[in-house]
Write a protein that holds these residues in place. Structure first.
Motif, PDB file in Angstrom:
ATOM      1  N   ILE A 188     -84.086 -51.658  72.790  1.00 15.94           N
ATOM      2  CA  ILE A 188     -85.093 -52.231  73.539  1.00 15.94           C
ATOM      3  C   ILE A 188     -85.829 -53.297  72.501  1.00 15.94           C
ATOM      4  O   ILE A 188     -85.618 -53.577  71.597  1.00 15.94           O
ATOM      5  CB  ILE A 188     -85.987 -51.036  73.948  1.00 15.94           C
ATOM      6  N   PRO A 189     -86.449 -54.192  73.673  1.00 18.84           N
ATOM      7  CA  PRO A 189     -87.068 -55.270  72.832  1.00 18.84           C
ATOM      8  C   PRO A 189     -87.653 -55.010  71.390  1.00 18.84           C
ATOM      9  O   PRO A 189     -87.556 -55.809  70.430  1.00 18.84           O
ATOM     10  CB  PRO A 189     -88.101 -55.993  73.803  1.00 18.84           C
ATOM     11  N   ILE A 190     -88.486 -53.954  71.263  1.00 15.27           N
ATOM     12  CA  ILE A 190     -89.489 -53.819  70.292  1.00 15.27           C
ATOM     13  C   ILE A 190     -88.414 -53.171  69.052  1.00 15.27           C
ATOM     14  O   ILE A 190     -88.796 -53.804  68.117  1.00 15.27           O
ATOM     15  CB  ILE A 190     -90.580 -52.872  70.473  1.00 15.27           C
ATOM     16  N   SER A 191     -87.442 -52.679  69.292  1.00 12.95           N
ATOM     17  CA  SER A 191     -86.751 -52.077  68.118  1.00 12.95           C
ATOM     18  C   SER A 191     -85.786 -53.303  67.665  1.00 12.95           C
ATOM     19  O   SER A 191     -85.674 -53.248  66.299  1.00 12.95           O
ATOM     20  CB  SER A 191     -85.850 -50.619  68.386  1.00 12.95           C
ATOM     21  N   LEU A 192     -85.338 -53.802  68.337  1.00  8.86           N
ATOM     22  CA  LEU A 192     -84.845 -54.994  68.154  1.00  8.86           C
ATOM     23  C   LEU A 192     -85.536 -56.105  67.437  1.00  8.86           C
ATOM     24  O   LEU A 192     -84.851 -56.755  66.432  1.00  8.86           O
ATOM     25  CB  LEU A 192     -83.981 -55.695  69.251  1.00  8.86           C
ATOM     26  N   ALA A 193     -86.825 -56.287  67.591  1.00 12.57           N
ATOM     27  CA  ALA A 193     -87.659 -57.427  67.138  1.00 12.57           C
ATOM     28  C   ALA A 193     -88.043 -56.680  65.787  1.00 12.57           C
ATOM     29  O   ALA A 193     -87.955 -57.485  64.865  1.00 12.57           O
ATOM     30  CB  ALA A 193     -89.122 -57.050  67.941  1.00 12.57           C
ATOM     31  N   VAL A 194     -88.396 -55.388  65.476  1.00 10.26           N
ATOM     32  CA  VAL A 194     -88.342 -54.958  64.173  1.00 10.26           C
ATOM     33  C   VAL A 194     -87.298 -55.222  63.241  1.00 10.26           C
ATOM     34  O   VAL A 194     -87.753 -55.973  62.096  1.00 10.26           O
ATOM     35  CB  VAL A 194     -88.512 -53.383  64.017  1.00 10.26           C
ATOM     36  N   LEU A 195     -86.073 -55.162  63.498  1.00 11.29           N
ATOM     37  CA  LEU A 195     -84.864 -55.494  62.714  1.00 11.29           C
ATOM     38  C   LEU A 195     -84.837 -56.841  62.644  1.00 11.29           C
ATOM     39  O   LEU A 195     -84.774 -57.311  61.304  1.00 11.29           O
ATOM     40  CB  LEU A 195     -83.831 -55.060  63.158  1.00 11.29           C
ATOM     41  N   TRP A 196     -85.182 -57.881  63.721  1.00 10.11           N
ATOM     42  CA  TRP A 196     -84.960 -59.150  63.334  1.00 10.11           C
ATOM     43  C   TRP A 196     -86.247 -59.879  62.736  1.00 10.11           C
ATOM     44  O   TRP A 196     -85.921 -60.723  61.908  1.00 10.11           O
ATOM     45  CB  TRP A 196     -85.249 -59.805  64.792  1.00 10.11           C
TER      46      TRP A 196
END
Length: 283
Positions: free
Chosen positions: A109-117
């Motif tokens: 989801i957006p927030i989990s992808l964002a943390v990795l990015w």
């Protein structure tokens, strides 16, 4: 003489990570959220996997690469070469919030992808932050000639017009129109690491609440209360969930904690009555 080392519980480990805002390990704290569901998870392995991805990415760039070149290389690597993106087929799967699973499936989801990015971006010395945009977590990168807002679900950069359009339903539903309207920039403020973890936990809370999965819900609320010890509504919600599990004494304690700090809340009478019912069950 034998030496004995006690392994901390997942909750105790999480608590040790979130003590201070000054040195808040966002990636490690986010990765640790999966330990309730995956007790054998090695969080350090997740950090090591991210280090390896960063090393691969750095090899693609000259040491003197300009910020815009670094950003383009990161997006090419993350969204295209590795294929990270949103899980459109099963958006509400709890695994979408667990970083070790997202790393394996490349879906989240957006927030989990964002943390990795963000972890990769900061490894490239980009000034990158998360944004708690209403309804959809975003990314923001400050460059010498301005800032770029990116949707971590798709990798697309968004114009001010597109962001304003996405905000319209939220503004209308909350009465933030006309004289109550506020500038777009207020919705693009960087989210502190503690707020990001709280949003991840509340995503899981919503899923488990909808499924009436009380045991998993309580585990998430335990973490929320450790993270935000003055979020009194979380005590109420944990108390109600504990009551569903017949943990009556603990439920009463949580509801009493909520009532002691929620004098003006609209549900005070209902929660007072529920606490009284539970007390009678104890006697």
């Amino acid at each position: 003489m034998s030496l004995r080392y006690d392994t901390p519980t997942p909750l105790a480990y999480f608590e040790s990570l979130v003590q201070s805002d000054e040195h808040f390990p966002l990636l490690e704290a986010a990765a640790s959220l999966a330990q309730d569901e995956y007790p054998e998870l090695d969080v350090q392995q997740v950090l090591g996997d991210m280090d390896q991805l960063l090393a691969r990415l750095k090899r693609r760039l000259p040491a003197d690469a300009a910020p815009l070149a670094r950003l383009r290389a990161l997006n090419q690597f993350f969204f295209h070469d590795l294929g990270f993106g949103g899980n459109v087929n099963d958006y509400y799967d709890p695994d979408n919030s667990f970083l070790h699973v997202v790393l394996r499936t490349r879906r989240g989801i957006p927030i989990s992808l964002a943390v990795l990015w963000i972890e990769l971006a900061q490894g490239l010395n980009l000034h990158a932050r998360g944004i708690s945009f209403p309804g959809h977590f975003m990314l923001k990168v400050s460059l010498p000639k301005g800032q770029v807002v990116i949707d971590p679900f798709t990798g697309r950069s968004l114009s001010r017009e597109e962001l304003a359009e996405r905000l319209e339903p939220y503004k209308r539903s909350n009465g933030l129109v006309g004289e109550f309207d506020v500038p777009l920039g207020l919705y693009l403020q960087p989210a502190p690491a503690r707020e990001i973890i709280a949003r991840m936990l509340r995503n899981l809370k919503e899923i488990h609440s909808a499924q009436e999965d009380w045991a998993r819900l309580i585990a998430v609320l335990d973490r929320l209360i450790v993270l935000l010890p003055q979020a009194w509504g979380e005590y109420r919600d944990r108390g109600l969930a504990r009551a569903e599990q017949s943990h009556t004494a603990q439920a009463v304690h949580d509801l009493d904690t909520y009532l002691a700090h929620a004098e003006d809340a609209l549900d005070v009478d209902a929660i007072t009555e529920r606490a009284a019912e539970l007390r009678r069950a104890l006697s």
